[in-house]
Design an enzyme around this catalytic site. Structure first.
Site, PDB file in Angstrom:
ATOM      1  N   HIS A 193       0.824  -1.219   0.000  1.00  0.00           N
ATOM      2  CA  HIS A 193       0.000   0.000   0.000  1.00  0.00           C
ATOM      3  C   HIS A 193       0.851   1.259   0.000  1.00  0.00           C
ATOM      4  O   HIS A 193       0.428   2.296  -0.485  1.00  0.00           O
ATOM      5  CB  HIS A 193      -0.989  -0.033   1.163  1.00  0.00           C
ATOM      6  CG  HIS A 193      -2.082  -1.003   0.900  1.00  0.00           C
ATOM      7  ND1 HIS A 193      -2.034  -2.292   1.335  1.00  0.00           N
ATOM      8  CD2 HIS A 193      -3.213  -0.881   0.170  1.00  0.00           C
ATOM      9  CE1 HIS A 193      -3.097  -2.934   0.907  1.00  0.00           C
ATOM     10  NE2 HIS A 193      -3.835  -2.108   0.204  1.00  0.00           N
ATOM     11  N   ARG A 300     -10.804   3.809  -1.091  1.00  0.00           N
ATOM     12  CA  ARG A 300     -10.266   3.026   0.035  1.00  0.00           C
ATOM     13  C   ARG A 300     -10.532   3.790   1.340  1.00  0.00           C
ATOM     14  O   ARG A 300      -9.709   4.583   1.785  1.00  0.00           O
ATOM     15  CB  ARG A 300      -8.762   2.817  -0.132  1.00  0.00           C
ATOM     16  CG  ARG A 300      -8.355   1.895  -1.274  1.00  0.00           C
ATOM     17  CD  ARG A 300      -6.828   1.738  -1.286  1.00  0.00           C
ATOM     18  NE  ARG A 300      -6.383   0.599  -2.063  1.00  0.00           N
ATOM     19  CZ  ARG A 300      -5.896   0.683  -3.302  1.00  0.00           C
ATOM     20  NH1 ARG A 300      -5.820   1.834  -3.925  1.00  0.00           N
ATOM     21  NH2 ARG A 300      -5.494  -0.417  -3.927  1.00  0.00           N
ATOM     22  N   ARG A 336     -15.570   1.480  -0.910  1.00  0.00           N
ATOM     23  CA  ARG A 336     -15.250   0.185  -0.327  1.00  0.00           C
ATOM     24  C   ARG A 336     -15.311   0.294   1.194  1.00  0.00           C
ATOM     25  O   ARG A 336     -14.761   1.231   1.776  1.00  0.00           O
ATOM     26  CB  ARG A 336     -13.853  -0.267  -0.746  1.00  0.00           C
ATOM     27  CG  ARG A 336     -13.538  -1.655  -0.183  1.00  0.00           C
ATOM     28  CD  ARG A 336     -12.247  -2.183  -0.692  1.00  0.00           C
ATOM     29  NE  ARG A 336     -11.109  -1.466  -0.132  1.00  0.00           N
ATOM     30  CZ  ARG A 336      -9.857  -1.725  -0.467  1.00  0.00           C
ATOM     31  NH1 ARG A 336      -9.590  -2.648  -1.374  1.00  0.00           N
ATOM     32  NH2 ARG A 336      -8.869  -1.056   0.067  1.00  0.00           N
ATOM     33  N   GLU A 435     -10.770 -11.100  -4.583  1.00  0.00           N
ATOM     34  CA  GLU A 435      -9.327 -10.960  -4.351  1.00  0.00           C
ATOM     35  C   GLU A 435      -8.749 -12.122  -3.562  1.00  0.00           C
ATOM     36  O   GLU A 435      -7.576 -12.143  -3.228  1.00  0.00           O
ATOM     37  CB  GLU A 435      -8.997  -9.624  -3.679  1.00  0.00           C
ATOM     38  CG  GLU A 435      -9.820  -9.302  -2.453  1.00  0.00           C
ATOM     39  CD  GLU A 435      -9.553  -7.905  -1.892  1.00  0.00           C
ATOM     40  OE1 GLU A 435      -8.536  -7.298  -2.220  1.00  0.00           O
ATOM     41  OE2 GLU A 435     -10.396  -7.438  -1.102  1.00  0.00           O
ATOM     42  N   ASN A 458      -4.166  -7.122  -6.589  1.00  0.00           N
ATOM     43  CA  ASN A 458      -3.014  -7.038  -5.670  1.00  0.00           C
ATOM     44  C   ASN A 458      -3.050  -8.188  -4.671  1.00  0.00           C
ATOM     45  O   ASN A 458      -2.054  -8.871  -4.447  1.00  0.00           O
ATOM     46  CB  ASN A 458      -3.036  -5.714  -4.901  1.00  0.00           C
ATOM     47  CG  ASN A 458      -3.104  -4.525  -5.821  1.00  0.00           C
ATOM     48  OD1 ASN A 458      -2.702  -4.619  -6.968  1.00  0.00           O
ATOM     49  ND2 ASN A 458      -3.630  -3.417  -5.334  1.00  0.00           N
ATOM     50  N   ASP A 459      -4.210  -8.359  -4.060  1.00  0.00           N
ATOM     51  CA  ASP A 459      -4.332  -9.454  -3.097  1.00  0.00           C
ATOM     52  C   ASP A 459      -4.512 -10.792  -3.803  1.00  0.00           C
ATOM     53  O   ASP A 459      -4.029 -11.817  -3.318  1.00  0.00           O
ATOM     54  CB  ASP A 459      -5.502  -9.198  -2.141  1.00  0.00           C
ATOM     55  CG  ASP A 459      -5.088  -8.264  -1.013  1.00  0.00           C
ATOM     56  OD1 ASP A 459      -3.987  -8.464  -0.472  1.00  0.00           O
ATOM     57  OD2 ASP A 459      -5.848  -7.327  -0.715  1.00  0.00           O
ATOM     58  N   ARG A 469       2.796  -9.421  -0.497  1.00  0.00           N
ATOM     59  CA  ARG A 469       2.957  -8.295  -1.426  1.00  0.00           C
ATOM     60  C   ARG A 469       3.863  -7.191  -0.888  1.00  0.00           C
ATOM     61  O   ARG A 469       4.264  -6.288  -1.621  1.00  0.00           O
ATOM     62  CB  ARG A 469       1.586  -7.726  -1.808  1.00  0.00           C
ATOM     63  CG  ARG A 469       0.790  -7.198  -0.647  1.00  0.00           C
ATOM     64  CD  ARG A 469      -0.666  -6.979  -1.005  1.00  0.00           C
ATOM     65  NE  ARG A 469      -0.946  -5.624  -1.449  1.00  0.00           N
ATOM     66  CZ  ARG A 469      -2.174  -5.115  -1.528  1.00  0.00           C
ATOM     67  NH1 ARG A 469      -3.224  -5.852  -1.240  1.00  0.00           N
ATOM     68  NH2 ARG A 469      -2.361  -3.887  -1.935  1.00  0.00           N
ATOM     69  N   CYS A 506      -9.650  -3.450 -10.062  1.00  0.00           N
ATOM     70  CA  CYS A 506      -9.246  -2.222  -9.349  1.00  0.00           C
ATOM     71  C   CYS A 506      -7.886  -2.383  -8.691  1.00  0.00           C
ATOM     72  O   CYS A 506      -7.415  -1.492  -7.998  1.00  0.00           O
ATOM     73  CB  CYS A 506     -10.297  -1.801  -8.335  1.00  0.00           C
ATOM     74  SG  CYS A 506     -10.509  -2.988  -7.009  1.00  0.00           S
TER      75      CYS A 506
HETATM   76  C1  PEP Z   1      -6.398  -5.275  -4.345  1.00  0.00           C
HETATM   77  O1  PEP Z   1      -6.148  -6.094  -3.462  1.00  0.00           O
HETATM   78  O2  PEP Z   1      -6.114  -5.449  -5.542  1.00  0.00           O
HETATM   79  C2  PEP Z   1      -7.057  -3.996  -4.020  1.00  0.00           C
HETATM   80  C3  PEP Z   1      -7.459  -3.179  -4.949  1.00  0.00           C
HETATM   81  O3  PEP Z   1      -7.192  -3.682  -2.708  1.00  0.00           O
HETATM   82  P1  PEP Z   1      -5.997  -3.181  -1.788  1.00  0.00           P
HETATM   83  O4  PEP Z   1      -4.810  -2.906  -2.679  1.00  0.00           O
HETATM   84  O5  PEP Z   1      -6.466  -1.956  -1.085  1.00  0.00           O
HETATM   85  O6  PEP Z   1      -5.775  -4.333  -0.883  1.00  0.00           O
HETATM   86 MG    MG Z   2      -7.080  -5.919  -1.512  1.00  0.00          MG
END
Ligand code: PEP
Ligand code: MG
Length: 575
Positions: A193, A300, A336, A435, A458-459, A469, A506
């Protein structure tokens, strides 16, 4: 001595500036000079912050019930006494005036001085009181950061490069108040993040440099090339000239892209694509609109909960959500619900108690375990929905029982508003983040019960490949092109299509122009990313022919060998 370091560039662009070593954000505040004419204003800002904190503490004290524990009121009294002490309430103003520095810095100098004196005390109890000093100063700094000084950007930290061992998302979000030229860290992954926030700030940044924090000295001239992941410390004249040139070229390209702002994102064959913005705080909407975003695809909200000791109440949340909804003027705003946990701690000082936070009580799991927090947020979102085109997005769903419980909570929040005759959008859409691999595999079932899906790559990559990550030691294995990841993405897109529901990506994959064509070929039509990436992705969309891409995307998917996928993708992007 000049030297070069290599890391992972997580946000593009080139910055040239002076190093500012950071050890911990809240207390390691920025130092910048205030023009003489603005010094009285800065002193006023400091005095206002002291007064605000005093009012806050007094109001907490007045709200204490008679049966509240005695320690609580004595704790607040101690804090009020510390705040009233000359060394914190008067001397920093004198430092601002004599040194022309910002209020946060003056306060920090005083705090360091006090802490040092406390450390010399023999008595254990008194020595520990230094924690109270730190807490009081943190409170004042928090207020100051919420009301940044009015120093023109060019005169403050525009050429400051932050050098840190690590930065938490809670640290980084505070940079939104101050404009830095770049930041570099020793550790961190490309989709942590912290990296995501760097992209949202649109400043070059590099992570995983290993030893930058010890090798670079305060005030040294450094070049940060976020495109290449290269840092040059103390560059010689020729290198500096070369990078100035590259910087100009990069900025020229950005300027060219700006011309696409009002161009509709339509492919060569006439397919319309929605390019939406990811935001963290309401003020990000300005950038989203400047980039021509057709809505907010991911807000977020957890960042509203960070760096504070209290929780934002319903009213505060409602006002923030309403602000975003109103400023987007009818365009969709996907809010979200709280996704706290894993690397997103509410406070940078939080001590982790669970062994594996990414697999622990985070996001929707936490919200369902703390129904009061969730109910408050749902009410705030619903109330704001009366003022714009708001949708609700649920993070980290892993099974249908969780989803159904969540939908019941939404109904409960609606009912409570109805009873009070408070207006909200009755048919508000509720979507879910896909995710977790389990949800992507069972995407059909989720698509049936939700109004829309949003793929959090991402997750999804983290959990599919078992790669943290945020961990730079395994970041070379964090590969969005792994066939397993691509299959899960396609499976989710197809499931949404079969159910006639909208689906977006996203995660950071949506904002990577080298992946735009592949995702278009998979059938994706909604991409949500940080505003800074929208125009580069649009540029790709405008040059793409979907029927042709579908064929190539299928071929890429059929490949089980990860090494072959990269060259195939390059070919796809050149076609
Ligand atoms: C993701 O996991 O791709 C996502 C958009 O949420 P975050 O990056 O806030 O975990
Ligand atoms: Mg996520």
């Amino acid at each position: 001595m000049s030297f070069t370091m290599h890391g992972v560039g997580v946000s593009g662009g080139i910055a040239i500036g002076r190093a500012h070593l950071v050890s911990h954000a809240l207390l390691e505040v920025a130092h910048y000079l205030i023009p003489e004419a603005l010094v009285p204003q800065e002193v006023q800002r400091f005095n206002d912050a002291i007064a605000t904190v005093r009012d806050d503490l007094e109001s907490i004290r007045s709200q204490l019930t008679p049966n509240a524990p005695a320690e609580l009121s004595s704790f607040i009294n101690t804090h009020l006494m510390i705040l009233a002490d000359r060394s914190l309430s008067v001397l920093p103003a004198e430092i601002i005036t004599s040194e022309f520095c910002n209020a946060e810095w003056a306060l920090k100098l005083q705090m360091d001085d006090l802490v040092e004196q406390f450390e010399k005390i023999d008595d254990d109890y008194l020595r520990e009181r230094k924690q109270d000093v730190v807490q009081v100063v943190e409170r004042v700094i928090k207020v100051l950061l919420g009301h940044p000084s009015q120093v023109p950007v060019e005169e403050q930290e525009s050429a400051i490069i932050l050098v840190a061992h690590d930065l938490s998302p809670a640290d980084t979000i505070q940079f939104k108040h101050h404009k830095f030229a770049a930041f570099i860290t020793d550790v961190g992954g490309a989709t942590s993040h912290t990296a995501i926030l760097a992209r949202s700030l649109n400043i070059p940044s590099i992570v995983a440099l290993q030893r930058a924090r010890v090798l670079v000295r305060d005030g040294e001239l450094i070049i940060v090339d976020g495109n290449q992941g290269v840092v040059v410390v103390n560059p010689d004249k020729d290198t500096l000239a070369e990078y100035h040139l590259r910087q100009e070229q990069f900025e020229l390209e950005q300027q060219k892209l700006k011309r696409l702002k009002s161009t509709r994102a339509v492919t060569l064959d006439g397919t319309t694509v929605e390019l939406l913005a990811n935001i963290e705080v309401p003020s990000d909407v300005t950038k989203a609109k400047a980039a021509g975003a057709t809505g907010v695809g991911l807000y977020r909200t957890e960042f509203l909960f960070m760096n504070r000791r209290d929780m934002p109440d319903e009213e505060e949340q409602y006002l923030a959500y309403r602000k975003v909804a109103e400023s987007m003027k009818g365009l969709p705003v996907t809010i979200r619900t709280l996704d706290i946990g894993a690397d997103k701690e509410i406070n940078p000082d939080t001590v982790r108690t669970c062994t594996n936070p990414a697999l622990g009580l985070r996001a929707i799991r936490l919200c369902l375990a703390e129904p009061l927090i969730f109910h408050t947020q749902l009410r705030a979102i619903l109330r704001a929905s009366h003022y714009g085109n708001i949708k609700i997005l649920i993070p980290m769903l892993s099974n249908l029982a969780e989803l159904r419980q969540t939908l019941q909570m939404v109904e409960r929040a609606k009912l409570s508003l109805q009873k009070q005759h408070i207006p909200f959008k009755q048919d508000i859409q509720v979507g879910g983040m896909i995710e977790i691999p389990a949800a992507a595999i069972c995407a059909d079932a989720f698509a049936k019960e939700l109004d829309f899906l949003s793929i959090g790559t991402n997750d999804l990559i983290q959990y599919t490949l078992a790669i943290d990550r945020t961990d730079d030691t395994v970041s070379h294995l964090y590969n969005p092109l792994h066939p397993a990841v691509l299959n899960l993405i396609l499976n989710t897109i197809k499931a949404a299509m079969r159910a006639g529901k909208e689906v977006s990506v996203c995660g950071e994959m949506a904002g990577d122009p080298t992946l735009t064509r592949l995702l278009l070929g998979f059938g994706l039509r909604h991409f949500s990313m940080h505003s800074a990436q929208i125009l580069a992705v649009k540029n790709q969309v405008l040059k793409s022919d979907v029927p042709q891409l579908m064929h190539s995307a299928r071929k890429i998917l059929a490949t089980q060998e990860i090494d072959k996928i990269e060259p195939m993708l390059q070919k796809l992007n050149l076609s």
